[in-house]
Design an enzyme around this catalytic site. Sequence first.
Site, PDB file in Angstrom:
ATOM      1  N   CYS A   1       0.838  -1.201   0.000  1.00 48.58           N
ATOM      2  CA  CYS A   1       0.000   0.000   0.000  1.00 48.58           C
ATOM      3  C   CYS A   1       0.875   1.254   0.000  1.00 48.58           C
ATOM      4  O   CYS A   1       1.544   1.542  -0.977  1.00 48.58           O
ATOM      5  CB  CYS A   1      -0.983  -0.042   1.162  1.00 48.58           C
ATOM      6  SG  CYS A   1      -2.424   1.038   0.932  1.00 48.58           S
TER       7      CYS A   1
ATOM      8  N   HIS B   1      -3.658  -5.717   1.135  1.00 47.20           N
ATOM      9  CA  HIS B   1      -3.502  -6.003   2.555  1.00 47.20           C
ATOM     10  C   HIS B   1      -3.958  -7.436   2.836  1.00 47.20           C
ATOM     11  O   HIS B   1      -4.841  -7.954   2.160  1.00 47.20           O
ATOM     12  CB  HIS B   1      -4.345  -5.044   3.401  1.00 47.20           C
ATOM     13  CG  HIS B   1      -3.848  -3.642   3.415  1.00 47.20           C
ATOM     14  ND1 HIS B   1      -2.687  -3.275   4.059  1.00 47.20           N
ATOM     15  CD2 HIS B   1      -4.359  -2.502   2.861  1.00 47.20           C
ATOM     16  CE1 HIS B   1      -2.507  -1.974   3.907  1.00 47.20           C
ATOM     17  NE2 HIS B   1      -3.496  -1.477   3.186  1.00 47.20           N
TER      18      HIS B   1
END
Length: 477
Positions: free
Chosen positions: A323, A426
């Site tokens: 991310c 994630h």
Amino acid sequence: MVQGTTSDAGKSTVVAALCRLLQRDGVRVAPMKPQNMALNSAVTIDGGEIGRAQALQAIAAGVPAHTDMNPVLLKPSSDTGAQVIIHGKVRADMDARDYHQYKTIAMGAVLESYQRLQHQYDAIIVEGAGSPAEVNLRDRDIANMGFAEAVDCPVILVADIDRGGVFAHFIGTLACLSESEQQRIVGFVINRFRGDIRLLEPGLEWLEQKTGKPVLAVLPYLHGLQLDAEDAIQPAQQSSGKFRIIVPAIPRISNHTDFDALRAHPDVDLQFIGPDHAIPPADLIILPGSKNTRADLAFLQQQGWQQALEKHLRYGGKVIGICGGYQMLGQIISDPYGVEGTAGDSDGLGLLDITTELTQEKRLQQVSGRCAFGFAAGGAPAAVQGYEIHMGLTYASNETLPAFHLNDEDEGARSPDDLILGTYLHGLFDHPEACSALLAWAGLQSDAVVDLSALREQSIDRVADACIPLLDALRAL
């Protein structure tokens, strides 16, 4: 409602335990936390974002996580400001004073969620935030007694005896409450006790005589639990693993639960490296997610960690960026709208041929697919699943290789020499196949398999079993 004398008193765990116990009894139960401040979050079935602890509690209750379970989520972007998320969607960025004024509107959203949950479930177990004794936050409170008073909800008060001063915590908290709030507390729970209960009993008797309220349960200190942390990084347990993984602990690190499976792996020694510490020799370095990517990138560079990354790569080490960490690996991070602070551009680490532009719309979705590298035992590409939570679009050049194939599309990027991998995914280590494939890509050959979901379920059942006396005491009130 479960409130605590301090942060990290064990509120989240007690709520999860009560949800699991009621679920075992066939009760339709849901968790709820009116307001949460956390950088660990999860994507819900209705396409929103809630605190990670409420997603864990939903698992304990056996129901899908929904934004009504955490209608107000605050994600700090600085010491004085936060992104305000209402019903799973970004509403605004506010400083602390502006948000305090906004609380009357936020309370409306909280009560809407509560009413919807009431219509769907037989029981709601509500978690407070911080402590109700924070008198400076009493005005317009929506997180603790303000909510309990609004919906006429009984409260149990939890304190962590492992911190010390447990009786002072209870007495002091009561002293800070109004008379009606004091009456709302139906009993006390002492958490994380270890030792001879007989030595504690005189104190329990004194507390009950002093307050006129019962001690509902004394819960044991349970070691080795595998439960998603609400926010703070949990202290590392001693590891005998030989494969060293380093995660720089940047100031606004988010979703560090990504590393839970690695911390549980018997062959892995995972370490978070904090400020003013040098990155030691490692097999793999992982740049984590960030709530403020450009500021955390500047911090990383100020710490001298960029040079450590470059040296690590020269010696053939592997690097993964997740991310915000993925965005940092690129050539440039552009924030034309001031999404994370002052508008402008920042030069990235220049390790992947990608560019990122931060956008005003947050991408929230659960995804699944296959790794673009590595294979499972049967010879097929390893399966992976997880979720995306990010504000930004990243563009990779034709020189890069994909990291994953998700929902029939290429995702992420790998460097041409295959030393660096970046992704928005994630939870990428949570699936056993993906975890094994990623570790093999990084250089670990191991037959050990970590099933994080199974470990989590076992831990929920352990805390639930420990809380049986508490539920019995509540039913007897």
